[in-house]
Design a protein around this motif. Sequence first.
Motif, mmCIF file in Angstrom:
data_model
loop_
_atom_site.group_PDB
_atom_site.id
_atom_site.type_symbol
_atom_site.label_atom_id
_atom_site.label_comp_id
_atom_site.label_asym_id
_atom_site.label_seq_id
_atom_site.Cartn_x
_atom_site.Cartn_y
_atom_site.Cartn_z
ATOM 1 N N PHE A 1 -8.566 4.639 -10.965
ATOM 2 C CA PHE A 1 -8.958 5.057 -9.574
ATOM 3 C C PHE A 1 -9.596 3.746 -8.998
ATOM 4 C CE2 PHE A 1 -12.810 6.516 -7.145
ATOM 5 C CZ PHE A 1 -12.041 7.535 -6.463
ATOM 6 N N ASN A 2 -9.480 3.518 -7.497
ATOM 7 C CA ASN A 2 -10.110 2.826 -6.700
ATOM 8 C C ASN A 2 -9.803 1.352 -7.351
ATOM 9 O OD1 ASN A 2 -11.395 2.651 -4.299
ATOM 10 N ND2 ASN A 2 -13.332 2.147 -5.111
ATOM 11 N N ASP A 3 -8.617 0.976 -7.752
ATOM 12 C CA ASP A 3 -8.332 -0.369 -8.051
ATOM 13 C C ASP A 3 -6.822 -1.026 -7.494
ATOM 14 O OD1 ASP A 3 -7.525 -2.574 -9.508
ATOM 15 O OD2 ASP A 3 -8.728 -2.048 -11.439
ATOM 16 N N MET A 4 -7.243 -1.707 -6.554
ATOM 17 C CA MET A 4 -5.943 -2.340 -6.003
ATOM 18 C C MET A 4 -4.987 -3.238 -6.676
ATOM 19 S SD MET A 4 -6.449 -1.035 -2.805
ATOM 20 C CE MET A 4 -4.703 -2.082 -2.142
ATOM 21 N N ASP A 5 -5.558 -3.786 -7.666
ATOM 22 C CA ASP A 5 -4.706 -4.445 -8.611
ATOM 23 C C ASP A 5 -3.875 -3.494 -9.444
ATOM 24 O OD1 ASP A 5 -5.476 -6.863 -7.796
ATOM 25 O OD2 ASP A 5 -7.061 -7.246 -9.456
ATOM 26 N N ALA A 6 -4.502 -2.392 -9.733
ATOM 27 C CA ALA A 6 -3.762 -1.597 -10.788
ATOM 28 C C ALA A 6 -2.900 -0.710 -9.740
ATOM 29 C CB ALA A 6 -4.901 -0.413 -11.246
ATOM 30 N N LEU A 7 -3.344 -0.612 -8.537
ATOM 31 C CA LEU A 7 -2.215 0.181 -7.847
ATOM 32 C C LEU A 7 -0.855 -0.562 -7.451
ATOM 33 C CD1 LEU A 7 -1.754 2.918 -6.280
ATOM 34 C CD2 LEU A 7 -2.959 1.566 -4.140
ATOM 35 N N GLU A 8 -0.970 -1.881 -7.319
ATOM 36 C CA GLU A 8 -0.070 -2.743 -7.064
ATOM 37 C C GLU A 8 0.847 -2.678 -8.152
ATOM 38 O OE1 GLU A 8 2.697 -5.070 -5.548
ATOM 39 O OE2 GLU A 8 1.210 -3.943 -4.339
ATOM 40 N N ASN A 9 0.219 -3.023 -9.536
ATOM 41 C CA ASN A 9 0.991 -2.866 -10.487
ATOM 42 C C ASN A 9 1.803 -1.403 -10.915
ATOM 43 O OD1 ASN A 9 1.616 -4.073 -13.402
ATOM 44 N ND2 ASN A 9 0.388 -2.362 -14.210
ATOM 45 N N LEU A 10 1.140 -0.315 -10.514
ATOM 46 C CA LEU A 10 1.838 0.809 -10.403
ATOM 47 C C LEU A 10 3.081 0.845 -9.469
ATOM 48 C CD1 LEU A 10 2.146 3.811 -11.476
ATOM 49 C CD2 LEU A 10 0.629 4.344 -9.734
ATOM 50 N N ARG A 11 2.809 0.092 -8.382
ATOM 51 C CA ARG A 11 4.036 -0.020 -7.224
ATOM 52 C C ARG A 11 5.032 -0.867 -8.005
ATOM 53 N NH1 ARG A 11 5.272 0.105 -2.019
ATOM 54 N NH2 ARG A 11 3.554 1.256 -1.482
ATOM 55 N N GLN A 12 4.950 -1.919 -8.652
ATOM 56 C CA GLN A 12 5.862 -2.696 -9.158
ATOM 57 C C GLN A 12 6.678 -1.811 -10.341
ATOM 58 O OE1 GLN A 12 4.327 -6.265 -10.524
ATOM 59 N NE2 GLN A 12 3.424 -6.889 -8.583
ATOM 60 N N LYS A 13 5.841 -1.092 -11.075
ATOM 61 C CA LYS A 13 6.616 -0.261 -12.089
ATOM 62 C C LYS A 13 7.573 0.748 -11.436
ATOM 63 C CE LYS A 13 3.428 -0.770 -15.997
ATOM 64 N NZ LYS A 13 2.202 -0.026 -16.472
ATOM 65 N N MET A 14 7.039 1.383 -10.421
ATOM 66 C CA MET A 14 7.800 2.582 -9.717
ATOM 67 C C MET A 14 9.052 1.984 -9.301
ATOM 68 S SD MET A 14 5.606 5.655 -8.805
ATOM 69 C CE MET A 14 4.530 6.250 -9.825
ATOM 70 N N ASP B 1 10.828 -0.787 -10.321
ATOM 71 C CA ASP B 1 11.543 -1.387 -11.422
ATOM 72 C C ASP B 1 12.179 -0.656 -12.123
ATOM 73 O OD1 ASP B 1 12.429 -2.913 -13.394
ATOM 74 O OD2 ASP B 1 10.585 -3.821 -14.148
ATOM 75 N N LEU B 2 13.592 -0.452 -11.928
ATOM 76 C CA LEU B 2 14.643 0.121 -12.441
ATOM 77 C C LEU B 2 14.500 0.174 -14.134
ATOM 78 C CD1 LEU B 2 17.704 -0.157 -10.324
ATOM 79 C CD2 LEU B 2 16.125 1.772 -10.242
ATOM 80 N N ALA B 3 14.032 -1.011 -14.495
ATOM 81 C CA ALA B 3 14.098 -1.364 -15.993
ATOM 82 C C ALA B 3 12.452 -0.738 -16.663
ATOM 83 C CB ALA B 3 14.204 -2.666 -16.440
ATOM 84 N N SER B 4 11.703 0.042 -15.900
ATOM 85 C CA SER B 4 10.415 0.078 -16.262
ATOM 86 C C SER B 4 10.503 1.650 -16.982
ATOM 87 C CB SER B 4 9.334 0.336 -15.052
ATOM 88 O OG SER B 4 9.796 1.413 -14.504
ATOM 89 N N GLY B 5 11.202 2.397 -16.978
ATOM 90 C CA GLY B 5 11.326 3.730 -17.530
ATOM 91 C C GLY B 5 10.474 4.586 -16.774
ATOM 92 N N MET B 6 9.807 4.256 -15.784
ATOM 93 C CA MET B 6 9.118 5.478 -15.134
ATOM 94 C C MET B 6 9.717 6.047 -14.119
ATOM 95 S SD MET B 6 5.574 4.331 -13.242
ATOM 96 C CE MET B 6 4.381 3.945 -14.797
ATOM 97 N N LEU B 7 9.499 7.374 -14.258
ATOM 98 C CA LEU B 7 10.219 8.310 -13.271
ATOM 99 C C LEU B 7 9.314 8.646 -11.840
ATOM 100 C CD1 LEU B 7 11.234 11.096 -15.648
ATOM 101 C CD2 LEU B 7 12.888 9.370 -15.006
ATOM 102 N N PRO B 8 10.020 8.627 -10.930
ATOM 103 C CA PRO B 8 9.281 8.896 -9.698
ATOM 104 C C PRO B 8 8.648 10.149 -9.565
ATOM 105 C CG PRO B 8 11.652 9.025 -9.262
ATOM 106 C CD PRO B 8 11.571 8.589 -10.740
ATOM 107 N N PRO B 9 7.358 10.131 -9.055
ATOM 108 C CA PRO B 9 6.358 11.413 -9.142
ATOM 109 C C PRO B 9 6.871 12.431 -8.210
ATOM 110 C CG PRO B 9 5.365 9.515 -8.134
ATOM 111 C CD PRO B 9 6.697 9.005 -8.652
ATOM 112 N N ALA B 10 6.243 13.606 -8.529
ATOM 113 C CA ALA B 10 6.333 14.730 -7.668
ATOM 114 C C ALA B 10 5.044 14.372 -6.640
ATOM 115 C CB ALA B 10 6.166 15.954 -8.305
#
Length: 415
Positions: free
Chosen positions: A174-187, A189-198
């Motif tokens: 929550f409320n962490d810009m660095d963590a949010l940017e990291n999440l964006r990169q994973k979302m 990244d086709l190799a991250s294994g992370m599914l797009p969320p609802a």
Amino acid sequence: MVANNTEIFETYESEIRAYCRAVPTVFKASSNATMIDENNKEFIDFFGGAGVLNFGHNNPKMKQALIEFIQRDGVAHSLDMFTDVKRDFIETFANTILKPRGWEDRKLQFTGPTGTNAVEAALKLARKVTGRTEVVAFNRGFHGMTLAALACTANNAFRSSAGVPLTHVIRDTFNDMDALENLRQKMFDLASGMLPPAAFLVEPVQAEGGVRVATKQWLQGVQQLAKDTGALFILDSIQCGCGRCGSYFSFDDLDVDPDIIILAKGLGGFGTPIGMLVNKPEIDKQWNPGQHTGTFRGQGLSFVAGKIGLEYFNDEEFNNETIRKGNIIREVLDNLNSKYEKVVDVRQKGMMLAIEFDSADTVKKITTKTYENGLIIGACSTGEIIKFIPPLTITDEELNKGLERFTASVEAVLS
């Protein structure tokens, strides 16, 4: 039965009972921010029904309207059929809350009566609209105790009794810009294994999490990531809404445009329950009639009292008073923070405040003392934080009396 005898509760009521263990007395009357037990001891209420009683105990305007409604044989229960009081509530909500924000096209979905019912409906709708499963939720977040809502809730003390895996949630910080940017990169990244969320499910102010306030930059960043991934942006304003933070919505100053807003708690006004979603029309039209139901989808008593609650926001006077009273509390908490090393932090938005101590043990000692001193107030997060959510209608006399009792309780423990 002897006055103030709790034996019947201890004999027959489930072990699940919680708040009564911290306040082990039998109440018989209440008015605004004052409660009276069967020994005629006065308590000042800084807990406000966990955020339900924004307009106080037995609000006189609401009480009179409810008495008149009952005496004229008003329709108290109607499933989702049309009634005059539902029409009045919707019209008042539209004129007072939606239209000034340019949201005339939004749809109001009445769910089951509690916040967790409304969260369940919002998650179901997001998954239906997107055809996806995963939901992004955040650490320290609290969204309810039924299974889908509980999966999004972070606190393991609440999660531990689910009995089944609590899945399909991506947890971020929550409320962490660095963590949010990291999440964006994973979302992306086709190799991250992370599914797009609802959906991204966010409390603009984490109440149970310890009054942690989202910044404008971060919340707008979450909204943009939701848009970029084709997910819904859902704001849980159950406890931090309905005027609690100095405007009707806790995010009014953050320049965001949620797809779904979740409301409950203070919406019913008198302590009478409503759970409600405010949906964008293109989202709402994905429902088929009767696809999500509930026996208590907004009942007459809640519409009557809730309409009067909405009328407090016809102008800025009530919001200005909320901010003023919140700042009075803040000054007292800041003084304690400067005086005692065991006070870790003070946080605030409007009239929701938190004072964080060094441990849950310290808080336990303080809240034991507040009960003895005639103040009702509760711990949150993992027990190390005390949260202030008194009725917004609290008088200055009640407020000052309660703050004196809180200060005396802290000083008795920490001095």
